[in-house]
Design a protein around this motif. Sequence first.
Motif, mmCIF file in Angstrom:
data_model
loop_
_atom_site.group_PDB
_atom_site.id
_atom_site.type_symbol
_atom_site.label_atom_id
_atom_site.label_comp_id
_atom_site.label_asym_id
_atom_site.label_seq_id
_atom_site.Cartn_x
_atom_site.Cartn_y
_atom_site.Cartn_z
ATOM 1 N N VAL A 8 -4.482 4.421 3.706
ATOM 2 C CA VAL A 8 -4.320 3.159 2.986
ATOM 3 C C VAL A 8 -5.186 3.278 1.743
ATOM 4 N N ILE A 10 -7.081 1.572 -1.407
ATOM 5 C CA ILE A 10 -7.665 0.308 -1.863
ATOM 6 C C ILE A 10 -8.324 0.556 -3.215
ATOM 7 N N VAL A 12 -10.805 -0.380 -6.131
ATOM 8 C CA VAL A 12 -12.089 -1.093 -6.143
ATOM 9 C C VAL A 12 -12.668 -1.102 -7.558
ATOM 10 N N ALA A 18 -18.525 0.055 -3.458
ATOM 11 C CA ALA A 18 -17.533 0.075 -2.377
ATOM 12 C C ALA A 18 -17.894 1.133 -1.335
ATOM 13 N N SER A 74 -11.163 -8.174 -8.338
ATOM 14 C CA SER A 74 -11.991 -7.883 -7.157
ATOM 15 C C SER A 74 -11.528 -6.615 -6.450
ATOM 16 N N GLY A 75 -10.399 -6.063 -6.906
ATOM 17 C CA GLY A 75 -9.774 -4.944 -6.209
ATOM 18 C C GLY A 75 -8.737 -5.452 -5.232
ATOM 19 N N GLY A 76 -8.189 -4.537 -4.437
ATOM 20 C CA GLY A 76 -7.191 -4.942 -3.450
ATOM 21 C C GLY A 76 -6.443 -3.742 -2.898
ATOM 22 N N MET A 77 -5.658 -4.021 -1.859
ATOM 23 C CA MET A 77 -4.859 -2.956 -1.250
ATOM 24 C C MET A 77 -3.776 -2.525 -2.235
ATOM 25 N N HIS A 78 -3.663 -1.233 -2.457
ATOM 26 C CA HIS A 78 -2.761 -0.713 -3.486
ATOM 27 C C HIS A 78 -1.500 -0.089 -2.906
ATOM 28 N N HIS A 79 -1.635 0.780 -1.921
ATOM 29 C CA HIS A 79 -0.453 1.361 -1.289
ATOM 30 C C HIS A 79 -0.776 1.891 0.099
ATOM 31 N N MET B 77 1.089 -6.443 1.344
ATOM 32 C CA MET B 77 0.050 -6.078 2.306
ATOM 33 C C MET B 77 -0.907 -7.257 2.461
ATOM 34 N N CYS B 125 -13.882 -5.769 -1.439
ATOM 35 C CA CYS B 125 -13.019 -5.131 -2.449
ATOM 36 C C CYS B 125 -11.641 -5.796 -2.526
ATOM 37 N N GLY B 126 -11.600 -7.129 -2.399
ATOM 38 C CA GLY B 126 -10.326 -7.840 -2.538
ATOM 39 C C GLY B 126 -9.388 -7.645 -1.360
ATOM 40 N N THR B 127 -9.931 -7.147 -0.264
ATOM 41 C CA THR B 127 -9.105 -6.832 0.914
ATOM 42 C C THR B 127 -9.525 -7.707 2.091
#
Lengths: 134, 134
Positions: A8, A10, A12, A18, A74-79, B77, B125-127
Amino acid sequence: MIGRLNHVAIVVPDLTAAAALYSGTLGADVSEPLDLPEHGVTTVFVNLPNTKIELLHPLGEGSTIAKFLEKNPSGGMHHVCYEVDDITAARDKMIADGARILGDGEPKIGAHGKPVLFLHPKDFCGTLVELEQV
Amino acid sequence: MIGRLNHVAIVVPDLTAAAALYSGTLGADVSEPLDLPEHGVTTVFVNLPNTKIELLHPLGEGSTIAKFLEKNPSGGMHHVCYEVDDITAARDKMIADGARILGDGEPKIGAHGKPVLFLHPKDFCGTLVELEQV
């Protein structure tokens, strides 16, 4: 067809913070940062017993990750990345089923040195899906 | 501290279509839909060799998933779930490290019948991160 969940990813905003969060607060095994200039990212691998989390941060100009970070500061889940045995057969099946491959539709060598392709998020429940031949 | 990646949760606008996509186009093993009214979701499990994808769709009034779907009509997601041995010890460590627990900070019984808690996305991290005691 798809096999293991390879990782996964993420995105950041601060890779050092992180990595410290995942190693310190979450107590996971994290790698040193690895620059992948050809992919426009620096990555830290979070090694879990059954799969990996890849923390990604933009590297260099024009990184596609940079745009994601602009939208998600803030970042996030990408793929998510699923393993396949045969990337060409997987590609052909995706196209036959009406799913769109990003880019020119040809597998590329991915961040792990193996052939990958990315599937259009709109065709996969709003989720960017990477397929990697292992 | 964190162990296995228990699952990745993906919110989908049409559970039947999503299950067909994962079983047909992606060729994965998917479960029948399971209603979890106390959690406000119907879920389909995608069983991969090393972990699970959980496809989630809102069930009933006031599902928190419904708000996510309003913001992300194609789906997306939603969270990752890491396993821990001791949810109370994990909770105490999160708080000691300054991370925020969603809700009242007490572990609840999650969708798998085990104690869980959710961590604030802004601290990770936005998750959105779920911890589940296994």
